[in-house]
Design an enzyme around this catalytic site. Structure first.
Site, short mmCIF file in Angstrom:
data_model
loop_
_atom_site.label_atom_id
_atom_site.label_comp_id
_atom_site.label_asym_id
_atom_site.label_seq_id
_atom_site.Cartn_x
_atom_site.Cartn_y
_atom_site.Cartn_z
N LYS A 275 0.85 -1.19 0.00
CA LYS A 275 0.00 0.00 0.00
C LYS A 275 0.88 1.24 0.00
O LYS A 275 1.97 1.23 0.57
CB LYS A 275 -0.87 0.02 1.27
CG LYS A 275 -2.02 -0.97 1.23
CD LYS A 275 -2.93 -0.81 2.41
CE LYS A 275 -4.06 -1.83 2.36
NZ LYS A 275 -4.98 -1.64 1.24
N ARG A 349 -10.25 -11.47 0.61
CA ARG A 349 -11.04 -12.50 -0.07
C ARG A 349 -10.37 -13.86 0.03
O ARG A 349 -11.03 -14.90 0.00
CB ARG A 349 -11.31 -12.09 -1.53
CG ARG A 349 -10.10 -11.96 -2.39
CD ARG A 349 -10.34 -11.11 -3.63
NE ARG A 349 -10.52 -9.69 -3.29
CZ ARG A 349 -10.74 -8.73 -4.18
NH1 ARG A 349 -10.83 -9.03 -5.46
NH2 ARG A 349 -10.86 -7.48 -3.80
N1 BES Z 1 -8.24 -3.72 3.57
C1 BES Z 1 -8.33 -3.29 2.23
C2 BES Z 1 -9.63 -2.53 1.94
C3 BES Z 1 -9.84 -1.23 2.63
C4 BES Z 1 -9.53 -0.05 2.00
C5 BES Z 1 -10.40 -1.19 3.88
C6 BES Z 1 -9.76 1.14 2.64
C7 BES Z 1 -10.63 0.00 4.53
C8 BES Z 1 -10.31 1.17 3.90
C9 BES Z 1 -8.27 -4.47 1.29
O1 BES Z 1 -7.56 -5.57 1.72
C10 BES Z 1 -7.62 -3.99 0.04
O2 BES Z 1 -6.50 -3.61 0.09
N2 BES Z 1 -8.38 -4.00 -1.04
C11 BES Z 1 -7.87 -3.58 -2.28
C12 BES Z 1 -8.32 -4.60 -3.27
C13 BES Z 1 -7.63 -4.55 -4.58
C14 BES Z 1 -6.15 -4.76 -4.45
C15 BES Z 1 -8.22 -5.60 -5.50
C16 BES Z 1 -8.48 -2.22 -2.55
O3 BES Z 1 -9.61 -1.95 -2.17
O4 BES Z 1 -7.80 -1.38 -3.15
ZN ZN Z 2 -5.47 -5.47 1.26
#
Ligand code: BES
Ligand code: ZN
Ligand code: ZN
Length: 494
Positions: A275, A349
């Site tokens: 991230k 997921r």
């Molecule tokens: N934990 C995150 C989602 C999230 C984002 C929760 C902001 C709370 C606030 C999740 O694991 C994630 O990183 N999702 C990605 C998915 C993508 C890589 C397919 C996302 O939402 O960008």
């Molecule tokens: Zn994630």
């Protein structure tokens, strides 16, 4: 904590909370007081607007020792026919927050002043006790200067309506509120104080308190079972994974089992699909789904509904190291389906895939998963609506009806056959974990749906709703404990 009584304006209280409708006058005439004239003057204040009946306006007047309550706290409710649960709950919350801010130790509420055709004393009692707990919550945190805690010790509920039977409604409302607060505290706790092991220990304590059966699968257990998707996410971590299972049997036989599955990522760095630095802040809250399930289990433990409930929580952090899983890796899930990892940040997921399969193996006939799954759901619905997806409209309707009662707004997104094709599109595996950024939230849901298969299932994406940026009437900035109350209501009414 709660006392129930008939309205008594002679009894001493620091505050008396009174609801005020725009289209009605004061709800009591003070005839039981010698100086009832004085109460009559309050009506004048209402006409001059010094006491406002506008929605959620709070007006406090001192009673100069003319009545038992030292102060009357009026909370405006607008027009009687427009009143909603949400308004009443927030009005209660605002009033209780004021009592907390004023450091009151005792308070009373004239419940009947809030009653309408649709809200009888029982419903009001539940909502009030819930709002009291929710609105006065504070996360202690780690400041050396402690935040102000609520000093409220007792609240007297004045009502002429149904005093005896109110106890249970007050209790249920208070349990709903405090269990939500427990979930908030879990989510607000930083990841260095809440590892998968800590979460498992929390679940064990809950099980001991309420007599749930508990099973914690250790890494070796997960390996033996073949939970390749869950384990892949944990691979880069120094913290051992924990697959947490709680069982509550409220029926004679272990059938019609409701499986509640909560994403328990204690911290999400994104893994090698790292991230960005700003996007990583706040990822201690990535176990909000687990917290929602544990909060609901607390209510279930307290209220003991005649239902069978299975809680399954895959708990781990998502870290980077020489051992971590990588994009391009192919992993084998507990279901046997293989997954091409295109993005290690789509880890929720993956852990849910194995947790859902395990819940089915343990006999879940219905599944609800709750997860801070995608940033995409926030883009789609904002941060006040939980995104819902399903393979069974009847089950979804039940969850939706529950959410209407708790005012935790959910909104359904579709999963089409073409969406399913996208998650099934991989040259070298059965599925891929990140098809594209288009329909992001739907892709997450569609992926989990591959593991629910034919079992009726609802997916709740709480990435937007699990925290609030600013204080609201019912919640300080931070974790909301969203879906605790909806899940518990759903189970109760299933
Ligand atoms: N934990 C995150 C989602 C999230 C984002 C929760 C902001 C709370 C606030 C999740 O694991 C994630 O990183 N999702 C990605 C998915 C993508 C890589 C397919 C996302 O939402 O960008
Ligand atoms: Zn994630
Ligand atoms: Zn995540």
């Amino acid at each position: 904590m709660f006392f129930i009584d008939k309205l008594d304006l002679k009894k001493e209280q620091e505050f008396l909370i009174v609801g005020l409708f725009e289209d009605e006058g004061l709800a009591f005439n003070g005839s039981e007081l010698e100086n009832s004239d004085w109460i009559g003057h309050i009506q004048d204040f209402i006409s001059t607007g010094d006491i406002s009946p506008q929605k959620k306006e709070v007006s406090i007047i001192h009673t100069f020792n003319k009545t038992g309550p030292k102060r009357l706290l009026f909370v405006g409710l607008g027009k009687k026919q427009d009143v909603t649960t949400e308004l009443i709950r927030e009005a209660f919350g605002k009033a209780c927050k004021t009592l907390k801010a004023k450091q009151a130790a005792t308070g009373a509420i004239y419940l009947d002043s809030f009653a309408t055709e649709n809200f009888d004393a029982k419903r009001l009692a539940h909502i009030f006790a819930e709002a009291l707990a929710l609105s006065t919550y504070t996360f202690n945190g780690y400041k050396t200067n402690k935040k102000e805690q609520s000093k409220l010790e007792s609240i007297t509920i004045y009502t002429d309506l149904a005093p005896e039977s109110l106890k249970d409604d007050l209790n249920s409302g208070y349990v709903y509120g405090t269990a939500t607060n427990s979930a908030r505290t879990l989510v607000n706790t930083p990841a260095n104080f809440l590892t998968a092991t800590d979460l498992a220990n929390y679940a064990i304590r809950l099980a001991e308190k309420y007599g749930f059966a508990v099973e914690i699968l250790e890494k070796a257990d997960c390996e033996k079972l073949g939970m390749g998707a869950f384990l892949a996410v944990n691979q880069g971590s120094d913290q051992p994974p924990k697959l947490i299972v709680l069982k509550y049997q409220g029926k004679q036989e272990w059938k019609d089992v409701i499986g509640l599955v909560g994403k328990g990522i204690t911290f999400d760095t994104g893994g090698y699909s790292l991230k960005p630095r700003d996007g990583m802040v706040g990822m201690k809250t990535d176990m909000g789904g687990a917290a929602a399930v544990l909060g609901a289990m607390e209510i279930i433990g307290e209220r003991k509904p005649k239902q069978n409930v299975l809680a399954v929580i895959p708990a781990t952090d998502n870290m980077v190291s020489g051992k971590a899983f990588k994009p391009d890796d192919v992993i084998t899930s507990l279901s046997g389906k293989t997954i091409e990892v295109l993005n290690t940040d789509a880890e929720g997921r993956l852990v849910l895939a194995d947790a859902v399969t395990y819940a089915k193996q343990l006999g879940a006939n219905y599944l609800i998963d709750v997860a801070t799954l995608t940033g995409g759901v926030i883009v789609a619905l904002g941060s006040d609506k939980t995104g819902a997806m399903t393979n069974n409209e009847d089950l979804y309707t039940k969850v939706f009806v529950a959410s209407k009662q708790t005012d935790e707004m959910i909104w359904q997104l579709p999963i089409t056959e073409k969406d399913k094709e996208k998650v099934r599109n991989s040259k070298i595996a059965d599925l891929n974990n990140s098809p594209s950024r288009e329909g992001h939230a739907i892709m997450g849901g569609a992926f989990i749906g591959e593991f629910a298969e034919d079992t009726p299932w609802v997916h709740l994406d709480i990435a937007g709703t699990s925290v609030v940026k600013a204080n609201t009437d019912l919640c300080p900035a931070g974790a909301t404990g969203v879906m605790v109350r909806t899940l518990a209501t759903f189970v109760n009414e299933f």
